[in-house]
Write a protein that holds these residues in place. Structure first.
Motif, PDB file in Angstrom:
ATOM      1  N   PRO A  45      34.870  43.001  45.660  1.00  0.00           N
ATOM      2  CA  PRO A  45      35.974  43.515  44.833  1.00  0.00           C
ATOM      3  C   PRO A  45      37.250  42.692  45.009  1.00  0.00           C
ATOM      4  N   ASP A  46      37.155  41.392  44.759  1.00  0.00           N
ATOM      5  CA  ASP A  46      38.247  40.459  45.027  1.00  0.00           C
ATOM      6  C   ASP A  46      39.084  40.095  43.807  1.00  0.00           C
ATOM      7  N   CYS A  47      38.623  40.429  42.614  1.00  0.00           N
ATOM      8  CA  CYS A  47      39.340  40.054  41.395  1.00  0.00           C
ATOM      9  C   CYS A  47      40.046  41.279  40.817  1.00  0.00           C
ATOM     10  N   THR A  48      41.008  41.032  39.942  1.00  0.00           N
ATOM     11  CA  THR A  48      41.681  42.120  39.236  1.00  0.00           C
ATOM     12  C   THR A  48      41.602  41.839  37.744  1.00  0.00           C
ATOM     13  N   MET A  49      41.818  42.893  36.960  1.00  0.00           N
ATOM     14  CA  MET A  49      41.802  42.709  35.505  1.00  0.00           C
ATOM     15  C   MET A  49      42.992  43.428  34.898  1.00  0.00           C
ATOM     16  N   GLU A  50      43.417  42.906  33.771  1.00  0.00           N
ATOM     17  CA  GLU A  50      44.483  43.547  33.015  1.00  0.00           C
ATOM     18  C   GLU A  50      44.240  43.273  31.537  1.00  0.00           C
ATOM     19  N   ARG A  51      44.805  44.110  30.712  1.00  0.00           N
ATOM     20  CA  ARG A  51      44.650  43.984  29.270  1.00  0.00           C
ATOM     21  C   ARG A  51      45.967  43.501  28.681  1.00  0.00           C
ATOM     22  N   ALA A  52      45.863  42.682  27.641  1.00  0.00           N
ATOM     23  CA  ALA A  52      47.056  42.177  26.960  1.00  0.00           C
ATOM     24  C   ALA A  52      46.737  42.021  25.476  1.00  0.00           C
ATOM     25  N   GLU A  53      47.775  41.839  24.704  1.00  0.00           N
ATOM     26  CA  GLU A  53      47.633  41.546  23.277  1.00  0.00           C
ATOM     27  C   GLU A  53      48.221  40.156  23.049  1.00  0.00           C
ATOM     28  N   ASP A  54      47.552  39.355  22.225  1.00  0.00           N
ATOM     29  CA  ASP A  54      48.032  38.010  21.916  1.00  0.00           C
ATOM     30  C   ASP A  54      47.805  37.770  20.427  1.00  0.00           C
ATOM     31  N   GLU A  55      48.894  37.795  19.664  1.00  0.00           N
ATOM     32  CA  GLU A  55      48.820  37.586  18.224  1.00  0.00           C
ATOM     33  C   GLU A  55      47.799  38.509  17.570  1.00  0.00           C
ATOM     34  N   GLY A  56      47.804  39.784  17.970  1.00  0.00           N
ATOM     35  CA  GLY A  56      46.927  40.789  17.388  1.00  0.00           C
ATOM     36  C   GLY A  56      45.535  40.859  17.982  1.00  0.00           C
ATOM     37  N   ALA A  57      45.206  39.963  18.887  1.00  0.00           N
ATOM     38  CA  ALA A  57      43.887  39.970  19.515  1.00  0.00           C
ATOM     39  C   ALA A  57      43.964  40.712  20.851  1.00  0.00           C
ATOM     40  N   SER A  58      42.910  41.472  21.172  1.00  0.00           N
ATOM     41  CA  SER A  58      42.819  42.137  22.471  1.00  0.00           C
ATOM     42  C   SER A  58      42.303  41.128  23.487  1.00  0.00           C
ATOM     43  N   ILE A  59      43.065  40.956  24.552  1.00  0.00           N
ATOM     44  CA  ILE A  59      42.735  39.978  25.587  1.00  0.00           C
ATOM     45  C   ILE A  59      42.526  40.697  26.908  1.00  0.00           C
ATOM     46  N   LEU A  60      41.492  40.319  27.633  1.00  0.00           N
ATOM     47  CA  LEU A  60      41.252  40.804  28.980  1.00  0.00           C
ATOM     48  C   LEU A  60      41.482  39.618  29.907  1.00  0.00           C
ATOM     49  N   ILE A  61      42.346  39.809  30.906  1.00  0.00           N
ATOM     50  CA  ILE A  61      42.646  38.748  31.867  1.00  0.00           C
ATOM     51  C   ILE A  61      42.043  39.147  33.204  1.00  0.00           C
ATOM     52  N   VAL A  62      41.190  38.281  33.750  1.00  0.00           N
ATOM     53  CA  VAL A  62      40.594  38.492  35.064  1.00  0.00           C
ATOM     54  C   VAL A  62      41.198  37.461  36.000  1.00  0.00           C
ATOM     55  N   ARG A  63      41.791  37.956  37.098  1.00  0.00           N
ATOM     56  CA  ARG A  63      42.446  37.076  38.060  1.00  0.00           C
ATOM     57  C   ARG A  63      41.620  36.966  39.341  1.00  0.00           C
ATOM     58  N   HIS A  64      41.441  35.738  39.804  1.00  0.00           N
ATOM     59  CA  HIS A  64      40.756  35.466  41.064  1.00  0.00           C
ATOM     60  C   HIS A  64      41.766  35.613  42.207  1.00  0.00           C
ATOM     61  N   PRO A  65      41.299  35.811  43.433  1.00  0.00           N
ATOM     62  CA  PRO A  65      42.226  35.965  44.560  1.00  0.00           C
ATOM     63  C   PRO A  65      43.060  34.709  44.841  1.00  0.00           C
ATOM     64  N   ASP A  66      42.585  33.541  44.414  1.00  0.00           N
ATOM     65  CA  ASP A  66      43.328  32.296  44.663  1.00  0.00           C
ATOM     66  C   ASP A  66      44.315  31.961  43.548  1.00  0.00           C
ATOM     67  N   VAL A  68      43.631  31.655  40.250  1.00  0.00           N
ATOM     68  CA  VAL A  68      42.947  31.203  39.041  1.00  0.00           C
ATOM     69  C   VAL A  68      42.680  32.430  38.177  1.00  0.00           C
ATOM     70  N   PHE A  69      42.707  32.262  36.862  1.00  0.00           N
ATOM     71  CA  PHE A  69      42.405  33.386  35.987  1.00  0.00           C
ATOM     72  C   PHE A  69      41.596  32.931  34.792  1.00  0.00           C
ATOM     73  N   ARG A  70      40.910  33.900  34.190  1.00  0.00           N
ATOM     74  CA  ARG A  70      40.167  33.670  32.946  1.00  0.00           C
ATOM     75  C   ARG A  70      40.649  34.680  31.929  1.00  0.00           C
ATOM     76  N   ARG A  71      40.728  34.226  30.680  1.00  0.00           N
ATOM     77  CA  ARG A  71      41.112  35.106  29.579  1.00  0.00           C
ATOM     78  C   ARG A  71      39.919  35.251  28.650  1.00  0.00           C
ATOM     79  N   PHE A  72      39.650  36.499  28.259  1.00  0.00           N
ATOM     80  CA  PHE A  72      38.567  36.795  27.331  1.00  0.00           C
ATOM     81  C   PHE A  72      39.143  37.513  26.124  1.00  0.00           C
ATOM     82  N   GLU A  73      38.672  37.139  24.945  1.00  0.00           N
ATOM     83  CA  GLU A  73      39.057  37.852  23.733  1.00  0.00           C
ATOM     84  C   GLU A  73      37.968  38.885  23.456  1.00  0.00           C
TER      85      GLU A  73
END
Length: 114
Positions: A45-66, A68-73
């Motif tokens: 359980p080392d990563c976190t997630m948050e939700r965001a909006e970007d130009e009308g798109a739903s974005i999920l952001i997953v952050r690594h403990p170091d 680094v992050f990934r964004r998913f639409e």
């Protein structure tokens, strides 16, 4: 391995339920999720997630403990979930009460509502 259309649609529906989560204002309060990054064999359980909006798109952001992050639409018609950054595609595998999202050597277990 390609994902069948049924799995893609199911993943999209489940992720839309996940996308209904309230946005997180304080990163420290972001929910922890299990991840296996950089090819790790075990999830932790080392990563976190948050939700965001970007130009009308739903974005999920997953952050690594170091940091680094990934964004998913989320909810992309015909696709379900795609990586919002980079060239590596997201592979989605549905499990019991969660979705496993794989991108390259990283894997994430995201909770979903049934």
């Amino acid at each position: 391995m390609p994902i069948s259309r049924v799995k893609t649609v199911s993943a999209c529906i489940a992720l839309l339920a996940l996308a209904a989560c309230e946005p997180v204002d304080d990163q420290a309060a972001a929910p922890a999720i299990e991840c296996a990054i950089n090819g790790a064999s075990a999830f932790a359980p080392d990563c976190t997630m948050e939700r965001a909006e970007d130009e009308g798109a739903s974005i999920l952001i997953v952050r690594h403990p170091d940091g680094v992050f990934r964004r998913f639409e989320l909810g992309v018609p015909g696709e379900g979930i795609i990586t919002a950054d980079g060239m590596q595609p997201a592979e989605v595998v549905r499990g019991e009460g969660m979705i496993e999202v794989r991108v390259g050597a990283d894997r994430y277990r995201l909770p979903v509502s049934e």
